[in-house]
Design a protein around this motif. Structure first.
Motif: not given
Length: 101
Positions: A33-39, A64, A79-82
């Motif tokens: 997960v990217d550090d600027d992504t909200v899950i 992903g 991507g932001q999340f995979y």
């Protein structure tokens, strides 16, 4: 410390570490997960519970998007999340040679 890069081992180094943690704690999947992504955790947990099979039925699973390499003839996860199954993370992190990555 792994410097920021896309094609020189950052993700494979992460999945090598992630597969070790998965093996140690009996986890079925490893995610990036990217550090600027909200899950949205309730939605993610619902997806995991309802749609993802547990080990050993989750062999070589990936979720992903992909992007082609700019330098070599490979396709990379991006991507932001995979996420991937722990066996696939083990393969990506430990079995692929630097040439195959």
């Amino acid at each position: 410390n792994v410097r920021e890069n896309m094609e020189d081992g950052k993700s494979t180094t992460y999945f090598k570490y992630g597969s070790h943690i998965a093996k140690t704690y009996g986890l079925d999947f490893v995610a990036k997960v990217d550090d600027d992504t909200v899950i949205a955790m309730p939605l993610l947990l619902e997806f995991i519970d309802d749609d993802l099979p547990p080990a050993p039925y989750n062999r070589r699973m990936y979720g992903g998007s992909f992007v082609p390499s700019r330098e070599v003839q490979h396709i990379y996860a991006q991507g932001q999340f995979y996420f991937m199954s722990s066996d696939l993370a083990e393969y990506v992190g430990n079995s692929l040679t630097s040439r195959e990555r």
